[in-house]
Write a protein that holds these residues in place. Structure first.
Motif, PDB file in Angstrom:
ATOM      1  N   TYR A  34      45.540  39.502  28.723  1.00 23.40           N
ATOM      2  CA  TYR A  34      46.121  38.601  29.727  1.00 23.40           C
ATOM      3  C   TYR A  34      45.720  39.061  31.116  1.00 23.40           C
ATOM      4  CZ  TYR A  34      49.556  36.781  33.021  1.00 23.40           C
ATOM      5  OH  TYR A  34      50.137  36.207  34.117  1.00 23.40           O
ATOM      6  N   LEU A  35      45.338  38.115  31.950  1.00 25.30           N
ATOM      7  CA  LEU A  35      45.010  38.452  33.336  1.00 25.30           C
ATOM      8  C   LEU A  35      45.634  37.437  34.290  1.00 25.30           C
ATOM      9  CD1 LEU A  35      43.444  40.181  35.405  1.00 25.30           C
ATOM     10  CD2 LEU A  35      41.626  38.460  35.264  1.00 25.30           C
ATOM     11  N   SER A  36      46.407  37.940  35.238  1.00 30.23           N
ATOM     12  CA  SER A  36      46.898  37.143  36.356  1.00 30.23           C
ATOM     13  C   SER A  36      46.039  37.497  37.553  1.00 30.23           C
ATOM     14  CB  SER A  36      48.367  37.449  36.654  1.00 30.23           C
ATOM     15  OG  SER A  36      48.717  36.973  37.940  1.00 30.23           O
ATOM     16  N   THR A  37      45.243  36.557  38.034  1.00 31.83           N
ATOM     17  CA  THR A  37      44.397  36.856  39.190  1.00 31.83           C
ATOM     18  C   THR A  37      45.248  37.099  40.430  1.00 31.83           C
ATOM     19  OG1 THR A  37      44.109  34.487  39.642  1.00 31.83           O
ATOM     20  CG2 THR A  37      42.447  35.575  38.277  1.00 31.83           C
ATOM     21  N   GLY A  38      46.389  36.416  40.528  1.00 33.80           N
ATOM     22  CA  GLY A  38      47.269  36.628  41.675  1.00 33.80           C
ATOM     23  C   GLY A  38      47.802  38.050  41.711  1.00 33.80           C
ATOM     24  N   ALA A  39      48.284  38.555  40.569  1.00 29.27           N
ATOM     25  CA  ALA A  39      48.805  39.920  40.500  1.00 29.27           C
ATOM     26  C   ALA A  39      47.702  40.926  40.770  1.00 29.27           C
ATOM     27  CB  ALA A  39      49.429  40.175  39.132  1.00 29.27           C
ATOM     28  N   LEU A  71      45.059  40.541  42.651  1.00 24.09           N
ATOM     29  CA  LEU A  71      44.737  40.530  44.083  1.00 24.09           C
ATOM     30  C   LEU A  71      45.838  41.194  44.904  1.00 24.09           C
ATOM     31  CD1 LEU A  71      43.222  36.948  44.384  1.00 24.09           C
ATOM     32  CD2 LEU A  71      42.000  39.120  44.458  1.00 24.09           C
ATOM     33  N   ARG A  72      47.106  40.938  44.534  1.00 23.54           N
ATOM     34  CA  ARG A  72      48.198  41.563  45.278  1.00 23.54           C
ATOM     35  C   ARG A  72      48.162  43.085  45.116  1.00 23.54           C
ATOM     36  NH1 ARG A  72      50.601  36.868  43.440  1.00 23.54           N
ATOM     37  NH2 ARG A  72      51.618  37.835  41.645  1.00 23.54           N
ATOM     38  N   SER A  73      47.816  43.559  43.917  1.00 20.48           N
ATOM     39  CA  SER A  73      47.694  45.001  43.693  1.00 20.48           C
ATOM     40  C   SER A  73      46.569  45.576  44.548  1.00 20.48           C
ATOM     41  CB  SER A  73      47.419  45.292  42.217  1.00 20.48           C
ATOM     42  OG  SER A  73      48.536  44.980  41.416  1.00 20.48           O
ATOM     43  N   ALA A  74      45.460  44.849  44.639  1.00 20.26           N
ATOM     44  CA  ALA A  74      44.320  45.310  45.429  1.00 20.26           C
ATOM     45  C   ALA A  74      44.695  45.425  46.905  1.00 20.26           C
ATOM     46  CB  ALA A  74      43.140  44.360  45.242  1.00 20.26           C
ATOM     47  N   GLY A 111      38.602  47.779  48.750  1.00 25.76           N
ATOM     48  CA  GLY A 111      37.686  46.884  49.443  1.00 25.76           C
ATOM     49  C   GLY A 111      38.020  45.430  49.174  1.00 25.76           C
ATOM     50  N   LEU A 112      38.302  45.128  47.909  1.00 29.71           N
ATOM     51  CA  LEU A 112      38.699  43.771  47.551  1.00 29.71           C
ATOM     52  C   LEU A 112      39.986  43.395  48.263  1.00 29.71           C
ATOM     53  CD1 LEU A 112      38.710  41.160  45.881  1.00 29.71           C
ATOM     54  CD2 LEU A 112      39.755  42.451  44.004  1.00 29.71           C
ATOM     55  N   GLY A 113      40.929  44.336  48.300  1.00 27.20           N
ATOM     56  CA  GLY A 113      42.216  44.061  48.933  1.00 27.20           C
ATOM     57  C   GLY A 113      42.077  43.755  50.404  1.00 27.20           C
ATOM     58  N   MET A 114      41.219  44.513  51.096  1.00 26.78           N
ATOM     59  CA  MET A 114      41.039  44.281  52.529  1.00 26.78           C
ATOM     60  C   MET A 114      40.367  42.944  52.791  1.00 26.78           C
ATOM     61  SD  MET A 114      40.135  48.041  54.136  1.00 26.78           S
ATOM     62  CE  MET A 114      38.872  48.488  52.943  1.00 26.78           C
ATOM     63  N   GLU A 115      39.481  42.543  51.898  1.00 22.85           N
ATOM     64  CA  GLU A 115      38.822  41.248  52.058  1.00 22.85           C
ATOM     65  C   GLU A 115      39.782  40.106  51.748  1.00 22.85           C
ATOM     66  OE1 GLU A 115      34.707  38.984  50.646  1.00 22.85           O
ATOM     67  OE2 GLU A 115      35.199  40.973  49.875  1.00 22.85           O
ATOM     68  N   ALA A 116      40.646  40.331  50.755  1.00 21.19           N
ATOM     69  CA  ALA A 116      41.550  39.276  50.308  1.00 21.19           C
ATOM     70  C   ALA A 116      42.773  39.110  51.203  1.00 21.19           C
ATOM     71  CB  ALA A 116      42.003  39.561  48.873  1.00 21.19           C
ATOM     72  N   LEU A 127      33.487  34.910  45.530  1.00 20.82           N
ATOM     73  CA  LEU A 127      34.204  36.162  45.328  1.00 20.82           C
ATOM     74  C   LEU A 127      35.000  36.135  44.030  1.00 20.82           C
ATOM     75  CD1 LEU A 127      35.105  38.934  46.266  1.00 20.82           C
ATOM     76  CD2 LEU A 127      36.862  37.830  47.678  1.00 20.82           C
ATOM     77  N   MET A 128      35.719  35.045  43.782  1.00 17.24           N
ATOM     78  CA  MET A 128      36.522  34.952  42.566  1.00 17.24           C
ATOM     79  C   MET A 128      35.647  34.956  41.315  1.00 17.24           C
ATOM     80  SD  MET A 128      39.667  35.223  43.121  1.00 17.24           S
ATOM     81  CE  MET A 128      39.980  35.041  41.376  1.00 17.24           C
ATOM     82  N   CYS A 129      34.522  34.275  41.357  1.00 18.15           N
ATOM     83  CA  CYS A 129      33.643  34.242  40.188  1.00 18.15           C
ATOM     84  C   CYS A 129      33.057  35.619  39.908  1.00 18.15           C
ATOM     85  CB  CYS A 129      32.527  33.212  40.396  1.00 18.15           C
ATOM     86  SG  CYS A 129      33.115  31.490  40.372  1.00 18.15           S
ATOM     87  N   SER A 130      32.765  36.357  40.974  1.00 18.58           N
ATOM     88  CA  SER A 130      32.258  37.723  40.797  1.00 18.58           C
ATOM     89  C   SER A 130      33.308  38.615  40.150  1.00 18.58           C
ATOM     90  CB  SER A 130      31.844  38.297  42.156  1.00 18.58           C
ATOM     91  OG  SER A 130      31.458  39.655  42.032  1.00 18.58           O
ATOM     92  N   ILE A 131      34.547  38.520  40.633  1.00 18.45           N
ATOM     93  CA  ILE A 131      35.648  39.305  40.083  1.00 18.45           C
ATOM     94  C   ILE A 131      35.861  38.959  38.610  1.00 18.45           C
ATOM     95  CG2 ILE A 131      38.149  39.660  40.161  1.00 18.45           C
ATOM     96  CD1 ILE A 131      37.938  39.152  43.217  1.00 18.45           C
TER      97      ILE A 131
END
Length: 218
Positions: free
Chosen positions: A30-35, A37-40, A46-51, A65-69
């Motif tokens: 299971y993956l929550s992209t929102g969770a 990103l919030r953790s990052a 680096g992802l967190g600072m960009e997001a 960016l999302m497709c790369s992740i």
């Protein structure tokens, strides 16, 4: 055979709760992209600072960016999965289709959680999340002193769970994700699910929907 599902729906429709439960029941990742990103953001990666500035504006991250992740995460999976928060745009949906096709894989269903807007607003006011394990639920589900029922961490409202934040994210959803709904409906993989009812009872109904759609006994 590995099963692959995506959960679609507006903010506070229950994607996190039902996604985790569905994955647990079927033995899927299971993956929550929102969770994620919030953790990052909290970790200052680096992802967190960009997001961070994008999330503060209650906007979706750029498709590239999302497709790369997601490409990196998907490549690390050896079985089936449930995705919560991806795809959120047609570009992302097309990326996922191509990624699967290149590996002779397919999406089993895109499940749309449908909830009236007024109910979503009520849920926003009650929603809490644990910063330790990323469990999300409602205030009444917390164990004394605001503790997470999963890990015991101190849970609280998400920073974006304000009326203004919800309205902004709901506008983004209508603009970018509703076309994804139409995309999957045209390909006959969309399953509509009434998620406005009691979320605890929804678990059994959702599992039945998924099993029935694959010709399995409910």
């Amino acid at each position: 055979m590995a099963k692959r599902f995506v959960l679609l729906g507006p903010p506070a429709s229950g994607k996190g709760t039902q996604g985790r439960r569905l994955a647990d029941q079927l033995g899927l990742a299971y993956l929550s992209t929102g969770a994620l990103l919030r953790s990052a953001v909290e970790e200052g990666s680096g992802l967190g600072m960009e997001a961070a500035p994008i999330l503060e504006r209650h906007e979706y991250l750029p498709d590239a960016l999302m497709c790369s992740i997601m490409g990196e995460w998907l490549a690390g999976q050896t079985g089936g999965w449930v995705l919560d928060g991806f795809p959120r745009s047609l570009v992302q949906a097309e990326f996922l289709s191509e990624w699967l096709a290149d590996r002779d894989q397919k999406l089993d269903a895109a499940i749309l959680l449908e909830v009236p807007e007024e109910v979503l607003l009520q849920r926003i006011r009650l929603r809490v999340e644990c910063p330790e394990c990323r469990w999300s639920g409602r205030r009444p589900e917390l164990n004394g002193a605001g503790r997470c029922p999963e890990c015991g961490g101190v849970a609280g409202p998400r920073a974006d769970d304000t009326v203004a934040g919800f309205q902004s994210r709901f506008k983004e959803y209508r603009a970018h994700t509703l076309p994804v709904v139409a995309h999957y409906e045209a390909r006959d993989v969309l399953k509509r699910f009434d998620a406005a009812q009691d979320p605890d009872g929804a678990e059994e109904r959702l599992l039945k929907l998924v099993r029935t759609s694959h010709g399995q006994a409910a």
